[in-house]
Design an enzyme around this catalytic site. Sequence first.
Site, PDB file in Angstrom:
ATOM      1  N   ASP A 247      57.744  -9.665  53.976  1.00  0.00           N
ATOM      2  CA  ASP A 247      57.390  -8.762  55.080  1.00  0.00           C
ATOM      3  C   ASP A 247      58.172  -9.094  56.349  1.00  0.00           C
ATOM      4  O   ASP A 247      58.253  -8.272  57.264  1.00  0.00           O
ATOM      5  CB  ASP A 247      55.897  -8.942  55.422  1.00  0.00           C
ATOM      6  CG  ASP A 247      55.023  -7.819  54.887  1.00  0.00           C
ATOM      7  OD1 ASP A 247      55.517  -6.685  54.778  1.00  0.00           O
ATOM      8  OD2 ASP A 247      53.844  -8.095  54.591  1.00  0.00           O
TER       9      ASP A 247
ATOM     10  N   LYS B 211      53.264  -0.177  46.012  1.00  0.00           N
ATOM     11  CA  LYS B 211      54.161  -1.331  45.946  1.00  0.00           C
ATOM     12  C   LYS B 211      54.191  -1.889  44.521  1.00  0.00           C
ATOM     13  O   LYS B 211      55.243  -2.249  44.000  1.00  0.00           O
ATOM     14  CB  LYS B 211      53.717  -2.398  46.963  1.00  0.00           C
ATOM     15  CG  LYS B 211      53.944  -1.948  48.404  1.00  0.00           C
ATOM     16  CD  LYS B 211      53.248  -2.809  49.452  1.00  0.00           C
ATOM     17  CE  LYS B 211      53.422  -2.181  50.836  1.00  0.00           C
ATOM     18  NZ  LYS B 211      52.676  -2.859  51.911  1.00  0.00           N
TER      19      LYS B 211
ATOM     20  N   GLN C 223      48.432  -7.576  52.341  1.00  0.00           N
ATOM     21  CA  GLN C 223      48.321  -6.271  52.988  1.00  0.00           C
ATOM     22  C   GLN C 223      47.453  -6.370  54.244  1.00  0.00           C
ATOM     23  O   GLN C 223      46.358  -6.928  54.215  1.00  0.00           O
ATOM     24  CB  GLN C 223      47.727  -5.249  51.995  1.00  0.00           C
ATOM     25  CG  GLN C 223      47.748  -3.810  52.493  1.00  0.00           C
ATOM     26  CD  GLN C 223      49.156  -3.237  52.660  1.00  0.00           C
ATOM     27  OE1 GLN C 223      50.094  -3.613  51.965  1.00  0.00           O
ATOM     28  NE2 GLN C 223      49.308  -2.335  53.613  1.00  0.00           N
TER      29      GLN C 223
HETATM   30  N1  GUN Z   1      49.976  -2.745  56.743  1.00  0.00           N
HETATM   31  C1  GUN Z   1      50.655  -1.698  57.273  1.00  0.00           C
HETATM   32  N2  GUN Z   1      51.984  -1.883  57.142  1.00  0.00           N
HETATM   33  C2  GUN Z   1      52.148  -3.073  56.533  1.00  0.00           C
HETATM   34  C3  GUN Z   1      53.295  -3.812  56.119  1.00  0.00           C
HETATM   35  O1  GUN Z   1      54.454  -3.422  56.298  1.00  0.00           O
HETATM   36  N3  GUN Z   1      53.044  -4.988  55.503  1.00  0.00           N
HETATM   37  C4  GUN Z   1      51.792  -5.458  55.307  1.00  0.00           C
HETATM   38  N4  GUN Z   1      51.651  -6.637  54.717  1.00  0.00           N
HETATM   39  N5  GUN Z   1      50.705  -4.807  55.673  1.00  0.00           N
HETATM   40  C5  GUN Z   1      50.891  -3.625  56.282  1.00  0.00           C
END
Ligand code: GUN
Length: 296
Positions: A120, A53, A97
Site C-alpha cells: 500500500d 483485490k 483494508q
Molecule cells: N481503504 C480505502 N482505500 C484503501 C487503500 O488503498 N488501501 C487500504 N489498505 N485500505 C483502503
Amino acid sequence: MPIIIDGKLVASEVLKDLKEKTRQLKEKKNIVPGLALMLVGNNPASKVYVNSKRKACEDLGYFSVVEHMPEDTPEKKILELIEKWNSDERIHGILVQLPLPRHTNELKVTLKIKPSKDVDGFHPENFGRLVIGLPGFRPCTPAGILELLKFYKIQTYGKHVVVVGRSNIVGKPIANMLFQKAPEGNAIVTICHTAGGDIRKFTLLADILIVAAGRPQFITPDHVKEGAVVIDVGINRIDDPASPKGYKLVGDVDFDNVAPKTHAITPVPGGVGPMTIAMLMKNTFLSASGELGYEA
Ligand code: GUN
C-alpha cells in the site's frame, strides 16, 4: 472535445503486462507473487474492495490469502497475524483494508507491516523513501495517476500542478511524486485544501489539476483554466431519485460543466478508480521480483 481519460483501458493494459511478467517470473525463477489481505469487520464497501483485490490476484495467477476477522477482534490478534505474514516467504505483499474498527490504532497496525511487504506504501519508511527519492512502494492511487498521465503522454516537466487535498494516501504522496527530479516528475507543485477559503486563485493557475478533496462536485468551471488537464480522485454517493439504487456516484469535479473547458479529464467512475487495484498488483509483483532494493 476533451480527451476522456479511460482508466479501465489503462488498468487493463497494466494488468495484461503484469500477467505476462508473472508467467515469466514463474518460469525463470519459480517465484509466484503472493498477497495477503486482511479485512476486519463488515464494512460493505471494504468487503467489495477486498473481494476485487482477491479476484485480481486470481486473474494474474498470484497466490493470495484472505483473512476476514470479526469487528471485535483484539488489536493484539491483528498484530500477531501481520507478524506471521511478515515472515512467510510465500507472501510478498500485506494489505490491511482500511478503515479499521475504532478500537484499533491504524498507525500501530501500519507500522507493524514490514516495509518491504508494504504494497500500500503507507508505512512511514516508504513515505520517507518517496520524499527523499529512493526506490520503494508508492501508494497505489497516486501511482495510478502517474500511469494515466504517462499513457496519455501528458508531460509534467515544468508544468504547474495544483493538488486539492492533503491526505496521507493521495494529496501528500502525489504532490511529492510530481515534484521529484525524475522523468515522471519535475513539475512545479502547489498543494491547497478546503481550509483555504476560496481556492480559485490557486486552481486557476493549474496546467494539471488533481482533486482529492472528498467533496462532491466541489470543482466548478470557474476553478479551471481553459485547456487544463483535470484528474478527479473523488468518489462520492449522492441522492439520485431517477436511479433504481436511489443514488449515483460523482467525483469531486462537476464533470459535465468542467469537461468542455479541459484538454483532458478523468470521469467518475472509470477514471482513477480502476487504476488503484492495478497498481497494487504491480507493487506486489515488484516485491516478488525484488526490484525495489529492500534489505532482505
Ligand atoms: N481503504 C480505502 N482505500 C484503501 C487503500 O488503498 N488501501 C487500504 N489498505 N485500505 C483502503
